[in-house]
Design a protein around this motif. Sequence first.
Motif, PDB file in Angstrom:
ATOM      1  N   ILE A 137      -4.086  -0.308 -10.876  1.00  0.00           N
ATOM      2  CA  ILE A 137      -3.891   0.342  -9.585  1.00  0.00           C
ATOM      3  C   ILE A 137      -5.227   0.407  -8.867  1.00  0.00           C
ATOM      4  O   ILE A 137      -6.197   0.966  -9.392  1.00  0.00           O
ATOM      5  N   PHE A 138      -5.279  -0.201  -7.677  1.00  0.00           N
ATOM      6  CA  PHE A 138      -6.479  -0.146  -6.844  1.00  0.00           C
ATOM      7  C   PHE A 138      -6.325   0.968  -5.819  1.00  0.00           C
ATOM      8  O   PHE A 138      -5.210   1.259  -5.350  1.00  0.00           O
ATOM      9  N   ASP A 150       0.300  11.728 -12.315  1.00  0.00           N
ATOM     10  CA  ASP A 150       1.735  11.513 -12.531  1.00  0.00           C
ATOM     11  C   ASP A 150       2.418  11.149 -11.213  1.00  0.00           C
ATOM     12  O   ASP A 150       3.279  10.258 -11.163  1.00  0.00           O
ATOM     13  N   SER A 151       2.040  11.849 -10.147  1.00  0.00           N
ATOM     14  CA  SER A 151       2.630  11.584  -8.836  1.00  0.00           C
ATOM     15  C   SER A 151       2.244  10.190  -8.338  1.00  0.00           C
ATOM     16  O   SER A 151       3.087   9.445  -7.816  1.00  0.00           O
ATOM     17  N   VAL A 152       0.975   9.818  -8.511  1.00  0.00           N
ATOM     18  CA  VAL A 152       0.510   8.499  -8.071  1.00  0.00           C
ATOM     19  C   VAL A 152       1.234   7.394  -8.833  1.00  0.00           C
ATOM     20  O   VAL A 152       1.692   6.402  -8.251  1.00  0.00           O
ATOM     21  N   LEU A 153       1.371   7.567 -10.149  1.00  0.00           N
ATOM     22  CA  LEU A 153       2.061   6.558 -10.972  1.00  0.00           C
ATOM     23  C   LEU A 153       3.524   6.417 -10.544  1.00  0.00           C
ATOM     24  O   LEU A 153       4.063   5.311 -10.491  1.00  0.00           O
ATOM     25  N   ALA A 154       4.139   7.549 -10.226  1.00  0.00           N
ATOM     26  CA  ALA A 154       5.544   7.510  -9.811  1.00  0.00           C
ATOM     27  C   ALA A 154       5.690   6.824  -8.457  1.00  0.00           C
ATOM     28  O   ALA A 154       6.611   6.010  -8.252  1.00  0.00           O
ATOM     29  N   LEU A 157       0.848  -1.184   0.000  1.00  0.00           N
ATOM     30  CA  LEU A 157       0.000   0.000   0.000  1.00  0.00           C
ATOM     31  C   LEU A 157       0.889   1.240   0.000  1.00  0.00           C
ATOM     32  O   LEU A 157       1.900   1.285   0.690  1.00  0.00           O
ATOM     33  N   VAL A 158       0.490   2.236  -0.783  1.00  0.00           N
ATOM     34  CA  VAL A 158       1.246   3.492  -0.871  1.00  0.00           C
ATOM     35  C   VAL A 158       0.320   4.637  -0.487  1.00  0.00           C
ATOM     36  O   VAL A 158      -0.768   4.790  -1.067  1.00  0.00           O
ATOM     37  N   ASP A 159       0.745   5.440   0.478  1.00  0.00           N
ATOM     38  CA  ASP A 159      -0.068   6.582   0.903  1.00  0.00           C
ATOM     39  C   ASP A 159      -0.051   7.676  -0.158  1.00  0.00           C
ATOM     40  O   ASP A 159       1.014   8.108  -0.600  1.00  0.00           O
ATOM     41  N   ILE A 160      -1.246   8.146  -0.547  1.00  0.00           N
ATOM     42  CA  ILE A 160      -1.352   9.219  -1.549  1.00  0.00           C
ATOM     43  C   ILE A 160      -2.268  10.333  -1.058  1.00  0.00           C
ATOM     44  O   ILE A 160      -2.806  11.104  -1.863  1.00  0.00           O
ATOM     45  N   ALA A 161      -2.459  10.435   0.254  1.00  0.00           N
ATOM     46  CA  ALA A 161      -3.369  11.449   0.802  1.00  0.00           C
ATOM     47  C   ALA A 161      -2.927  12.857   0.415  1.00  0.00           C
ATOM     48  O   ALA A 161      -3.766  13.712   0.075  1.00  0.00           O
ATOM     49  N   VAL A 190      -5.006   5.346  -0.049  1.00  0.00           N
ATOM     50  CA  VAL A 190      -3.865   4.548  -0.494  1.00  0.00           C
ATOM     51  C   VAL A 190      -4.083   4.052  -1.911  1.00  0.00           C
ATOM     52  O   VAL A 190      -5.210   3.990  -2.408  1.00  0.00           O
ATOM     53  N   ALA A 191      -2.964   3.717  -2.545  1.00  0.00           N
ATOM     54  CA  ALA A 191      -2.988   3.057  -3.849  1.00  0.00           C
ATOM     55  C   ALA A 191      -2.184   1.766  -3.735  1.00  0.00           C
ATOM     56  O   ALA A 191      -1.226   1.691  -2.968  1.00  0.00           O
TER      57      ALA A 191
END
Length: 594
Positions: free
Chosen positions: A395-396, A381-385, A295-299, A322-323
């Motif tokens: 990507i969920f 772009d930020s989420v993909l990176a 899980l990656v935080d994207i808040a 998260v993503a």
Amino acid sequence: MRTHKCGELTKQHTGQTVELCGWVHRRRDHGGVIFIDLRDRTGLVQVVFDPDVHEAFSLAEHVRSEYVLKVKGSVRGRPEGTINPNMGTGEIEVLVSEMVVLNESETPPFPVESEIEVNEELRLRYRYIDLRRFAMQEKMKVRRDVARVLRNFLDDHEFFEIETPYLTKATPEGARDYIVPSRTHENAFFALPQSPQLYKQILMVAGMDRYYQIVRCFRDEDLRADRQPEFTQLDVETSFMDEDEIMHIMEEMIRQLFQKVIGVNLGAHFPRMTYQEAISKYGIDRPDLRIPLELVDIAEDMKNVDFKVFSAPANDPQGRVVAMRLPKGGDLSRKEIDDLTKFVGIYGAKGLAYIKVNDLSAGVDGLQSPIVKFAPAEVWDSVLAKTGAQNGDLIFFGADKASIVNEAMGALRVKLGHDLGLLEGEWKPVWVVDFPMFAWDEKSRRYAAIHHPFTAPKCSIEELQANPGEALSRAYDLVLNGTEVGGGSIRINRPAMQRAVFEILGIKEDEAREKFGFLLDALKYGAPPHGGLAFGLDRLVMLMTGSTSIRDVIAFPKTQSAACPLVSAPAVVPEEQLRELGIKLVKQPGKEKA
């Protein structure tokens, strides 16, 4: 009655006269010669009945499955072309000269020799038949070997095996106690122990230094695949050792256990991970590290987007966004994604947003999802990176209260890992450390202990009282393939700190004195620094045998409803016995009589 066991015979016994006892596993009549596979705990051996031995042959004609036999005969090599390489004794057979039927058998409710699935309720009702199956006996053998290796290791490291009482006092440890009425003490009750926690701490105060026990524990709680109302744990406690030393010696014990019992090398060093890292990356404090998804935080990326499904939890201190990247997940069908959406709904998630990455070079135009339009290109772009997305990935996203996101996305991660065969490696142990001392319970508006109220904090009394919600504990859990197999902590050994923890938990001084006065008194008499842990023996054996439920590695388990079909327990107690105990039954409103 016998000179050898069935599975022990080899070519070296050729020409010897042997006597065997066992059950009829399978009977075959081939043109006047009768073959019986005779079975005992050690395995199978083929015994042969020739018509020339009239009496034994005549008896063999009437033998059926599960009859108990005693045979006497000579060991000989099997004729060329009849050797069975899949059978331990497949190179030899026993030509029978004498046979005695020790007992007959009715037709079993299910075949012992078959691998077909049998209803669990039926298996447990006829557990003595179920346990005759080789698969079950192998699991019981592994369980025996596990207990033996653990005992030998701890004995070699100067631990004392000491028994603690089963009839004790009810104490709050997070689950309901099983209560036992006392006939000799009117209106008083014992409780069956949820663990020997307080007794083993008192043993440390008593100077026993190193204690262990393979002990039965009891918890009146709802059941799952890895839980039973009565279960077995390896309980360990030590004095004058810190958490690093305890984890080191226990890690070595588990390493030797797996090597000696199932020939598995768990590696030279178990990694350690903080509780916060486990929750952040995997949504759960018992992560399965074989699964490469994270899980990656994207808040931060989502705080200012127009999509309130994402922006609201991103701006909520209790929320989380998260993503999670699924490599090559773009191959999933819409139906498969819909099924996954229903799955996360079980854990409270209101939906499951996703993006298919078709072409990174095309920017936003290379992304496929109805949510893409709700955020500018730089956000995606930020989420993909951050996720490391590649063409063909899926990507969920999870966005809600942090507790819901963690549970739903953590469960989704595990499901995808197992369903899609993403597991990397067979065994991945990890120590999870630095647990919070307390969790805030919104319903009761009070703190609850994450482990138990005798766990030592990593801070001073003053720091603990000033900010209990931020305090970390000296607790540690051993997790293996996503299953918590052991957990423990350094204990509180000073009365002042123990009273401070009780106060934060809302346990007043008079209540603490009533429930734990004996412990508080003991801590006043030179209690040494001490700590320990407990391993779920049933869970360990379950993992080591590849079973999916601890019921498969317990000789006489309870069902999901905490009942024993074999002996029909629990059962009604005669009125006379209840009167003697001073107990009157009262029907609970809304419940039918059992």
